[in-house]
Structure formats: structure tokens, C-alpha cells
Design an enzyme around this catalytic site. Structure first.
Site, short mmCIF file in Angstrom:
data_model
loop_
_atom_site.label_atom_id
_atom_site.label_comp_id
_atom_site.label_asym_id
_atom_site.label_seq_id
_atom_site.Cartn_x
_atom_site.Cartn_y
_atom_site.Cartn_z
N GLY A 1 -1.41 1.06 2.50
CA GLY A 1 -0.28 1.99 2.54
C GLY A 1 -0.56 3.40 2.10
N ARG B 1 4.62 -6.86 -9.26
CA ARG B 1 4.68 -7.64 -8.03
C ARG B 1 4.84 -9.14 -8.27
NH1 ARG B 1 -0.06 -4.39 -4.69
NH2 ARG B 1 1.29 -2.67 -4.07
N GLU C 1 -12.06 -4.96 -4.06
CA GLU C 1 -11.35 -6.23 -4.11
C GLU C 1 -12.27 -7.44 -4.17
OE1 GLU C 1 -8.42 -6.67 -1.02
OE2 GLU C 1 -7.70 -8.59 -1.80
#
Lengths: 524, 524
Positions: B102, B349, B488
Site C-alpha cells: 500500500g 491488526r 519479511e
């Protein structure tokens, strides 16, 4: 426990046998399988090795790494299929962590349950395990464990294990379904299994530490490299030896509760500051060798703390059994500063341990909760004498004396106990939902109490297996040829939190399955 | 995005060079290191292989696997130290998952914060990340990320990235600290990085899938085996090639959100039934090759679900940005059946996703919550036009129309919004503690709404690294020679839950560090 060192002596030269010793790794051809699931198209002859011949220091059909419940069950089953089996234990004594296990063994639908009028089923046991596991269990394995529990019980009885004639009802179980060995220790199962294994011809080798798997060109696990004559924790001790496994290797080495570095990698809160209930050898290096051999690492960060341990002794100690059998079932656990209960004392381990770990002072130091039971409740504890002798548990004539000793507000504590006794009479705990159908009130002096604090107890994570005990490969999720595993070294069956007394069931059931699988005889 | 295929052509024969290709594994000598940290005493000449010579298909100082934020940052930094660098990307386009990211980038203590009067610090950002991470972050890495955020911002600006002139305030952050790329997409950073890398001489190779690491006798990673000309997901496509890495390999291949089997091994609830926001190539096989090479698997079961996704479109889609920028900040999320709020819409989250996943009907099927914002709040959404065009978000003249469309009790929904507007006026949310200092009331038609449901978004687990980006070995927790990682594919910095907009920061900062480390030039 004695150990046996018999091997078949030096093996013959294996002419033109391609062998490669490495950290659980593979040769050129084998890698290709790992990457794509197909050997056919990816051979790279320019780097393919023609490996020299080697000598084996001993040849067996099956090597079983570890010597606890799972290892011994696998070894006996494989031996009973007519195979030559060697158990390889790195410590100087057999039994691993199973020897200091509390001897609690969950069985669904047992004779003793029928005798005691307890209604149970495999489904009920599976549901209890899934609830504690927060629904992230590898449910097919969970089911296998519950389904095999009766047979596993009969297996150890036939080997000579003796159990107490009364069931225990442990936290998180919806019914009483837990046997306890006659000596309230896992050794009550390990010894009969060792005796059976030896009598039936399993070779038992202690002081022999597996270092790596030996893998052939077809990515088949064909043996192990080990330090023979190893003395824990001296990593230079002993001699390098290579042992062949014609049929396969069964990995049954338990968890990594004593490896502060690896457990801290998963959860930095567990970096050395917190005690463990496990034997010192529970350091997980064979599991990590399996990861290097391609095993899938599963749920590594899920590490269970035992909520029934005491900070006033080392390891599992004697107070753990006090709390499991008496304190949590027939007593209350209270916050020291307020004198009030704060959790269902029979909730699953994670719920209780998480609640206890919040009891810290302004500096973050533990403010140990107190577990209290009366003399009636304490009758259920087989270790009470030792608890008192070692001054871990203390007895008091009155609740007030107890409160003063532990610096708990006495009036508040009396009120807490009085309320709890009302809940017992009603068989309903409106505060925390503790099941009270067999509870007794806290009324009869002397009153016993102990300080509690969680300890690292069980590693839910490990290598991924299928329902037949095959270790799965991380690239294609298919079995690694020649590699099997059972017990705490595997990950998945217990999900986020293992229920108490399901470890023995897991180890015995899945150990037996792995022993049959490696023999090429896989029971349904 | 275009790709470049330049390599240095076939390499010379490497006479007598001992090479072993395997699943990230090692030869006899090397294993010994893995097992004990010492090479000296454990050589086993009887099985030690004399491997034949090999040809390289290309030689570089550094191979960077992957082509997202972390990979490109590492490649540029290593190139700037004068090294020959090749980026190896398995997909046909560069950028990996970063391209569909994003474009939100958290920076602590930025110029824009000063301009907007936001007081922030590295400590504040670290504390926010630790809070979301439930305290199980590898805190030294977390600190490195926050410390390097300003430099990383300057780095991408210098490469040509352009950001919007207003900060975003994302859930779980205690202040507004998040930049947004000019095109509200990670490609706004990837493109300038690709252009910079190419202009400065980094070789960019797409359609080239790494299969295994090549390891020499000293257990040094010296190259990779790959399928060149690979076309995802055809595992038989392309040709096997071997590329040398004189200085080392940087692993920057992202997570495994699209690998349903591996994520199900960690959490069976995620077995294929749930969508992912990630690009299809996020399947983690290079990470697993690193485990076979000895990397420590860290926190594999911690998988983040994005709470801002919509079930009415595939992947990240356009509604995610709507919810991140507008819905959760300026609006409310309500349970469809009751019409009431059920969580702090700006919680981290994990908190939000866990709360949402409980909204299921009696059969366990999702009963999607509704996120509602007014036209003033919707102004902050850069993708509103597309959200409406694709009919993922709908606009309504009145709350009653909205309620009828989504079958939410209208009177109850009006009451919920009326109460929320009071909380906004008070700048205090007594129900869920949502921070409301910049909130606006929900009053101005049209009112916009979207159905929400979590999607697999980020893998917190991965290989363990140190603060210099070295990948650590699972036996001795020391660096694996020649292997680095960033982004990641690594585990630890975000603990149990990564804060939104900290992925770009992680990738850029740790990618740059890894690129400098492999060049032997490690900035403090």
C-alpha cells in the site's frame, strides 16, 4: 538405569555406496527432489559427486534417537516386527525427560472410567485437546492419539506398568480420564518399557549423541553420525561413529525446553530468566538437525509453561504434583496482595500460566500467587510428605496463620475461601466457572499452601509428521524417505496448549505407530 | 517493469574446487561446524567426498534473491561498495509483493512530523512496535529498524521516490508517523529503486527461481542453483543454472502468505479457505531452503491477518486502502446483526482481526462486519473512486438506507453512530478507547460503507538474523558464512503482530544493512 553397548561391530566396506554426511542434507540428486518433488529432470552431472566408500561402525535396521516414552514404544514395536533396533541416547541414563515426567496418562474410555462411572469417548477427549489447543491443532494427529489411547494403555500394562486404582481429573479435561503410575512418576512406565525392550533384543546405547543424519543420493536417510562415549554437556567428548539404519531412523528426542537460546528465539520472554521442569538434556539439537534434513518446522513459537510449578524448588520438583493432584482440584489459587482468586484453577495450562504471569509488582518482578488446600484435599497428593520435608509446601492450623505467613490480607482471604466453599456446596462457580462436581470445601485443618510460578514445560512445536509418523519434507510436504518421528519432537497435535497428561498418550501412541511404520507395517 | 538478463557468461572450470549442491546443506567437514562450532576435531575422512569440478553459469560478488524493497535496497548498497551484484527474481516482473504493497512507510522523527507538530521519537516507535508485538519481538532488530527509518527515507528520496505531503495515522501507532507514496502503492518506491539499481549497474534477472544454496567444504554459502527461464508456477520450466556468489547471498524473498500448505502447518485455520493480500509468488520456498542450510526457524506460527480487507474483492484490492485511510480512522466498524461497535477501530491488526473473526453465524460462516464513514472522512481515501466503481464500497444518502442495504438494525445503528459522534466531540471513547484526537463525526452524506473480513497479510516468522543481517545457524546461533537476509523472510522484529506501515521500514533499513554487511562494510 543400566545401559547396553552392544553393536554389530565394524561393518564391511560398502563398495561404491554413495554416502554423504552432512547436516541432515542431501547430495545433488536428492536436492532436486527436495526442490521440485521430481528427480527426473534436474540432475546436474557436472557437480554430482562420486562419493568414496565408507565403513559403518554398526548396522541396524532401525535407529531410534532418544529413549523416552516415544522412543521405547517405537523400538519395541519395530523389534516385534523382527527388526534389529538400536536406541541411541545421548545422556548417561535412559529415559530422557520421560523419567521425570509426573506419570499422568490420559486414556479415553478406559475400564477405570467405567468402574468410576465416568462417561467418556474419543470424541470428548479430542474436543478437550482442541479446546486447549485453541483450534490450531493438527487434528488428524490429535484424533490418532485419542483413538490409540486404550491400546497404548494395554501395551504398557502388558510390558509391566502398574497404575494407581483411582483416576485423576486434570485441568482442561471435561472428565476424569487420567491414570497415574504407581510411583507417581513417568519412570513407572519407562522402566517396564526398558526392561521389555532389552528382554526382546533391542540394543540400548547411552552416551551416544546424534550429530547429523547421513543421507544417500536418493535423499533417503540411511544412518546417523554420532559422538559415542559422549558426556553431556562436553561437546568434545567421545568418538565420532557412524551407524547405519537400513530401514530408517525414528526421531524421538523430545523438546527444547532447556535450550534457552532456541526458546528465546521463539519467545524472548523465555530467555534464561525462567526455570524449566525438564531434564537438562532437553536441548533440541536433533530436531534442528531434522530441519536441516528438510523437516517442516511447525508452530515453533508455541511453548507451554506449567502453571503448577513452585519457585521454591528447582525443576518439576515435588510441589507440581501437589498442585496438580490437590491444590488446583480441591483448593484455590489467590493473588497474594488482594487475597482473591483470579482464574479457574482447572482451566487449561495456558489460561492459568498467562493469568499467573500477570501477577508482577511495579518493577515487573513476580508476586507469586498462593495455592491453598485443606487436609482433606491434600489426601489426594502422593508427594505431600516430601513437599513438607523440603519446605516447599507449609502446613498451618488456621487460615489466619497461613495468611500471615504469606503476607496475604487475612480477612479477605477468609472471605475468598468462605465464598469458594459456598460455590462447592452449590457445585457452581459463578466467578470463574471452575468445575466443582467432585470438589470438597476448604474447612479441615491443617491447611496447606505453596507459592506458585510457571516454568517452561513442553514445546508444542517441532517437526511435521503425517498420521503414520513419517516426517514431511519442507518443499513438497511428502515423507522424507527413512525418517520418522514421534512425541514432543513433533509439532501440531496439541495446538496452542497441550492438555496435562496427554504427553504420555501422544508419545506412546505415535511412538508405536512410528515403530510400525518404519517396519513397513502400518496399522490403520 | 522491464528486466535485464546480463550475466557474465559461462564461468571457467574451477579445477579441484570442492562444491556440493544440496538443499542448503553441507559437506562432511562443514557439518561438524554446524554441530559443535568447531571444525578441528571431527573430520571423518572415510566419508569425506572429493567432489568433481563444476562450471558456473555466472559469477558475481553478491546474489540477492528476491526483488522487493529489501532486495533492491541490499543490491544498491552492495553495488555502491563497488561489488558486482545480481538480483534474482523468480517471477516475470520485478518488485515481488512490494509492488502491491500500500505504500505506507513509518518514519520516526521525520521532517513532516515536525511540520505537522507531531512529537515522536525512536523510543516511541519502538514501544509501539513492542506493544503490538506482545513483547515477543527480537527487540534489538526492532530498535535497528526504528533507528534507521530516517536514513531509509532519505535513501529512497534520493533514489527518486515521491510522497504525499500529509502524514497518515495508522492503527496501533501512538502518533501520526506514516508517509504514503504519491501513487498510494509500494510501486512508488520499487520503481525508483529498480531504476537506481539498473542505472548503477546492478544486474536484474527475472524468471529465475532459486532452488538451493551451494555450499563449500567450509560450510560457506558460495552460490545458488536456480531454474533460469522459469515461468511461475510451472516447476519444470526453464533450465538449471548455477550462479556463484563470491562474497555472499542476500535472501530477501518475503513471506509465505500464499503457501496454503505451509501456513496451514502453522495454523490449520488458514488452510486455503481464507484469502491473502499477497502476490501469488509469496510461497516461501527459498526461506525453507535456508532452513535446510541451517537457518534458525523463528516464530513460524505467527501469521498476520489484515483486518482492513474486504471479502467482496480479491487480494489487497482497493477497499483495504479505504479502510486504512478513512474507514477505521474516521468511521466505525459494526457487527451486522446487532448494529453495535465491537473493537477499537485503531487497535493493532491482531486485536482487530481476532475480534472480526469471531463474527460468525451458528454454522461458523462469516457474518461480515460493516465499516462506515461519512463523506468528510472519505476524503482521506485515495482510492474512493475505484472502490465505488468496483462496487466494493457503496454510498448512501441516509444511514437508514445504508442499514437496510446491509441488513443492519437501523435504529440501533443510528444510536451507535450518535453515541460515537458524542465520543468524537469529547475526544474520548469510553467503550473501546479509540484515540479520537483527530477524528471527525459521522454526519455528512453521502455515507460510505464496506463489508470487512481479514486476509492473510504478513508472516512475522522467518529466519533468525542478527543486527547486521547475518543469518544465524540453528546449532550454534552464529552467522552462516556467506548468508544474509532482510525483510519479511526474517523472523522476530515484529513479534506477535506487525504494526501497519512498518514493513517498508523493516525492508529498507535491514536490506540496506544486509547490503553493507555482505560488502564487509557494516555501518554501526
Amino acid at each position: 538405569m543400566p545401559d547396553s553397548k552392544g553393536t554389530k561391530g565394524k561393518a564391511d566396506m560398502m563398495s561404491r555406496r554413495k554416502l554423504l554426511m552432512n547436516g541432515g542434507a542431501v547430495t545433488a540428486g536428492a536436492v532436486l527432489f527436495g526442490a521440485t518433488g521430481s528427480l527426473a529432470s534436474e540432475k546436474a552431472p557436472s557437480v554430482r559427486s562420486k562419493l568414496p566408500t565408507t565403513k559403518w561402525d554398526g548396522e541396524f535396521d532401525v535407529l531410534v534417537i532418544g529413549s523416552g516414552f516415544a522412543a521405547l514404544s517405537a523400538a519395541i514395536e519395530a523389534r516385534r516386527k523382527g527388526l534389529d533396533v538400536m536406541v541411541v541416547e545421548k545422556m548417561r541414563v535412559l529415559g530422557g525427560n520421560s523419567c521425570i515426567n509426573g506419570g499422568l496418562f490420559a486414556v479415553a474410555g478406559s475400564e477405570l472410567q467405567k468402574k468410576e462411572g465416568v462417561k467418556d469417548s474419543i470424541e470428548t477427549m479430542v474436543n478437550d485437546m482442541l479446546k486447549a489447543g485453541r483450534g490450531i491443532n493438527h487434528v488428524e494427529i490429535t484424533k490418532k492419539i485419542a483413538e490409540g489411547s486404550i491400546d497404548a494403555y494395554n501395551f504398557v500394562i502388558q510390558c509391566g506398568a502398574v497404575f494407581k486404582p483411582k483416576l485423576s481429573w486434570l485441568g482442561g479435561h471435561s472428565v476424569a480420564r487420567t491414570y497415574l503410575t504407581h510411583n507417581a512418576s513417568g519412570s513407572g512406565i519407562v522402566r517396564p518399557l526398558v526392561d521389555t525392550a532389552r528382554a526382546e533384543g533391542v540394543v540400548l546405547r547411552t552416551g551416544c549423541k546424534m550429530l547429523d543424519f547421513i543421507v544417500d543420493d536418493d535423499e533417503r536417510i540411511v544412518g546417523i553420525r554420532a559422538r559415542d562415549g559422549y558426556r553431556f554437556p562436553n561437546e568434545e567428548s567421545g568418538q565420532i561413529r557412524m551407524f547405519r539404519a537400513r530401514k530408517g531412523v525414528v526421531l524421538a528426542t523430545g523438546g527444547f525446553s532447556q535450550d534457552a537460546k532456541f526458546r528465546a528465539a521463539q519467545d524472548p520472554r523465555l530467555a534464561g530468566k525462567i526455570d524449566s521442569t525438564n531434564q537438562l538434556g532437553a536441548t533440541g539439537e536433533a530436531m534442528r538437525a531434522a530441519f536441516r534434513a528438510g523437516a517442516v518446522p511447525v508452530q515453533m513459537s508455541l511453548i507451554q509453561l506449567g502453571p503448577w510449578a513452585s519457585p521454591d524448588e528447582k525443576g518439576f520438583g515435588v510441589a507440581s504434583m501437589f498442585n496438580i493432584q490437590s491444590g488446583f482440584r480441591y483448593g484455590v489459587m489467590v493473588d497474594r496482595s488482594s487475597g482473591t482468586r483470579f482464574v479457574n484453577e482447572l482451566a487449561d495450562r495456558k489460561t492459568r500460566a498467562d493469568a499467573m504471569l500477570k501477577k508482577v509488582d511495579a518493577n515487573g518482578s513476580p508476586d507469586y500467587p498462593i495455592i491453598i488446600v485443606d487436609s482433606k484435599g491434600a489426601e489426594a497428593c502422593p508427594t505431600l510428605d516430601r513437599c513438607l520435608k523440603y519446605k516447599v509446601v507449609h502446613g498451618f492450623d488456621t487460615i489466619e496463620q497461613l495468611a500471615n505467613f504469606y503476607k496475604v490480607p487475612a480477612a479477605k482471604l477468609s472471605e475468598t475461601i468462605s465464598n469458594y466453599n459456598k460455590y462447592v456446596a452449590d457445585k457452581h462457580d459463578p466467578e470463574f466457572g471452575k468445575p466443582l462436581s467432585t470438589a470438597t470445601p476448604i474447612v479441615k485443618a491443617p491447611f496447606y499452601a505453596v507459592r506458585g510460578w510457571p516454568k517452561v514445560h513442553h514445546c508444542m512445536g517441532g517437526v511435521e509428521i503425517d498420521v503414520k509418523g513419517h516426517v514431511l519434507h519442507s518443499q513438497n510436504f511428502k515423507p522424507i524417505n527413512g525418517l520418522y518421528a514421534a512425541g514432543e519432537v513433533t509439532g501440531g497435535p496439541h495446538g496452542a496448549s497441550r492438555l496435562g497428561s496427554c504427553a504420555i498418550t501422544d508419545c506412546l501412541v505415535m511412538g508405536r505407530i512410528a515403530g510400525n511404520s518404519v517396519a513397513g507395517n502400518e496399522p490403520s
